[in-house]
Design an enzyme around this catalytic site. Structure first.
Site, PDB file in Angstrom:
ATOM      1  CB  ILE A 137      -0.799  -0.051   1.075  1.00  0.00           C
ATOM      2  CG1 ILE A 137      -1.408  -0.840   1.758  1.00  0.00           C
ATOM      3  CG2 ILE A 137      -1.999   1.511   0.988  1.00  0.00           C
ATOM      4  CD1 ILE A 137      -2.617  -1.642   2.558  1.00  0.00           C
ATOM      5  CE  LYS A 206       4.108  -3.129   9.652  1.00  0.00           C
ATOM      6  NZ  LYS A 206       2.638  -4.359   9.194  1.00  0.00           N
TER       7      LYS A 206
END
Lengths: 429, 429
Positions: A137, A206
């Site tokens: 993504i 993340k």
């Protein structure tokens, strides 16, 4: 088009690395056209050279990664080893010997991103890492380039496919955590030791990376509040359903309302079924970004896997090679805002609390008093009696995590409260 | 950080332009930090200088856009006038006088993108246009940078907010087209003359731009098959519901299965309710991208509006300014693949056809024979009798548009077929 090729060294040739090598070979002409020069796989550093690697010239394979990055003629080093060492030393050495670096290493970037960016800048080289967050993504590039003229206020996302698979399974089948984990393991979605995923270390790394880029502020892994999802139960899902919600493991990076600080956290949370993140199934990832001018954006796709991660690595490789040919570098670290990262206690959100209480008059009044004393306003209460015991489900209005913690501590001291069955945050409203 | 500012000329100061100017002022410090130098609004070209423009120094306002872009000291021209002329001449002149250009002009880019890219390249300048497709949603940059190492096979999207608002309204309230359009107009979602939106000229321009970037091939506006949504009826929505579908105006860019050609088209289509595009509500946009390695990605957000479009313009402005400081340019036109663009007849998809037929024995056999003769395989047939007439709803397997057209032509010639009530493609399965 330049005919002299750009030289690429690949560190690691596992699930992702072998896909990178494969695409570099099968799509060589396209890559050359898009870059403006051919790219050549110059060396592949591996731990076990004896393993057969289909399609890779055995003459390129070496176990001496350090010698490879020290060659001095490497334009780009692609690091897909993962983990802190030897990746960190190899990347540093690569910069020192004139290479730019493309990495998929979330743990390293979350822990030492600032230091690595500094070395890259010192040597006038690029450090790109789209693949480190949410696989294929595009997320890092949109945040640091597309939204570079906007003010990001919130990033809310499902950034770990393993845990989303498990939670989705629990939601759709009513399975318990262990049963769903076993299925994820059997299908290859969870590793033999699932700790990094289920205890949310992966998602926390993340979150640190995303918060840093979104807020132009250094956010270290230690700054991220982390709560795993091993204690989510089938009963929690039943409660969520009653509220028109499901449960997701969310990474949430927020700018405080006054703009003066930021927070980053990872934990299971209830979100309304009407929220787009609620319908993210299986091992997919999706990230919501809220900004001043753009409003709400969502990015959705496969968050892991060899080919998707390789796609992100190769996008970075093309960009870094173009920069190289241009004699330029892309955007480096942007940490100028240097906002303070507030502790979890200052996070403001809603809560869903299940209490086991004595089934007698006055309990609700006692409980409500405790909430009021701690400044936590109650939205709804639902009481259910069963065999002399009762359960009390309280959903609060927005309150600080510190106030809620204080409330729960005081509730535990009440004689009439037998136990706190679960506490879950409610997000995405 | 460089202290001498980069000079920006703004062409157009309507809904988008005024937001660009506002954000350039209010976020000046952030923009300077992110670019590495301050940016200065040096001139604003408008048609009606008498209109009060809050927050813009009247001394910057001019009606002579040509003189502004010819100054020679402008680093970046931001074009948000729209339409073909004078935008095209102004952008060309801007390049000739050393400026890079950020544009939000989908019509111009779809029609003359190749020529404008050529002028930009000749003068070593950038042409960026993220805002031309799907407003704030990062789409151009992900396609031409993030996926630069991948092979895109399909782009499937809702790229026009006005028509999505209308179709969503028809779907949720059972309203007819005119009623839903009237509401869209009243709420400001549709313009007084809605032709560009409802006849899909706007979406077709965006499809041309997306196909060009996705397939590294020049796709002109004329190459895009275009069908508006003014003939979609409440009955079509009822049929869609029976199939577990809804109706969306879709832009579809596809690479043929053999990879040797591409197609681009815009038309209303049924898509399953389970498809993520089915739940895109109101004036939102969303685009699905399918590629070899990354798999399925989706990008979602506001597709229009002053602030969201300005967010995309400013992201480009930051990138172009950074390139300027680097003495470099970003990726230019990439049309090396030069794949042929096939006509609509070669598109292969499924169809939903409603026929009004005579209610007597043998009709279904006749109709089925016609489909078979044209090589169109039937998936399901549903027959409903009413007052001596009957309706026949046929859903086909995948067939070429040419075969389907031949089938429909032959059906119209049958005595027993009173009329073809509707033909709609079925996508996203």
């Amino acid at each position: 088009m330049r005919t002299r090729p750009l030289k690429v060294a690949l560190l690691g040739c596992g699930v992702v690395g072998s896909e990178v090598a494969r695409i570099m070979t099968t799509h060589a002409d396209d890559l050359a056209q898009r870059i403006g020069a051919p790219v050549e796989l110059t060396g592949v550093a591996v731990r076990r050279p004896s393993r057969v690697r289909e399609g890779i010239d055995p003459g390129l394979v070496t176990t001496d990664a350090t010698a490879l990055v020290k060659r001095g003629d490497i334009d780009v080093v692609v690091e897909v080893i993962g983990g802190i060492e030897p990746a960190r030393s190899l990347i540093t050495t690569a910069f020192e010997h004139g290479a730019s670096v493309v990495s998929a290493n979330k743990a390293l970037l979350a822990q030492d991103g600032a230091a690595l960016h500094a070395v890259a800048e010192e040597h006038g080289r690029d450090l790109y890492y789209e693949a480190a967050v949410a696989g294929a993504i595009p997320l890092i590039r949109p945040l640091r380039e597309s939204l570079a003229g906007d003010k990001v206020n919130r990033v809310l996302g499902i950034v770990n496919g393993t845990t989303n698979f498990i939670l989705d399974k629990m939601d759709s089948t009513g399975a318990g955590y262990q049963e769903a984990l076993d299925e994820a393991t059997a299908l290859g979605y969870a590793e033999a030791d699932p700790t990094a995923d289920v205890e949310a270390f992966d998602a926390a790394a993340k979150a640190a990376i995303l918060a840093g880029i979104a807020f132009h502020t250094r956010v270290r892994l230690d700054d991220v509040y982390r709560e795993g999802m091993t204690e989510v139960t089938a009963a929690d899902f039943a409660s969520a359903k009653e509220m028109g919600c499901t449960i997701k493991l969310l990474a949430i990076c927020e700018r405080a309302a006054d703009g003066g600080s930021v927070t980053a956290r990872v934990h299971p949370a209830m979100i309304p079924l009407s929220h787009p993140l609620a319908s993210v199934r299986g091992a997919y990832n999706a990230v919501f970004v809220e900004s001043d001018a753009a409003g709400q954006l969502m990015f959705y796709g496969p968050g892991a896997g060899g080919a998707p991660t390789a796609s992100a690595v190769l996008g970075d490789l093309v960009a870094v090679c173009r920069n190289r040919l241009n004699g330029a570098t892309g955007p480096g670290e942007s940490a100028y805002a240097a906002l303070p990262v507030s502790p979890m206690g200052e996070v403001v959100t809603r809560y869903h609390i299940s209490l086991d209480v004595a089934d007698k008059p006055g309990v609700l009044a006692q409980v409500a008093t405790v909430f009021a004393e701690h400044g936590v306003s109650i939205d709804t209460v639902r009481q259910q009696g069963k065999d002399g015991e009762a359960s009390l489900v309280v959903v609060t209005h927005r309150a600080s995590d510190a106030s809620l913690s204080g409330t729960v501590e005081a509730l535990r001291k009440l004689d009439t409260v037998r136990g706190v069955a679960s506490i879950m945050r409610v997000e995405g409203e």
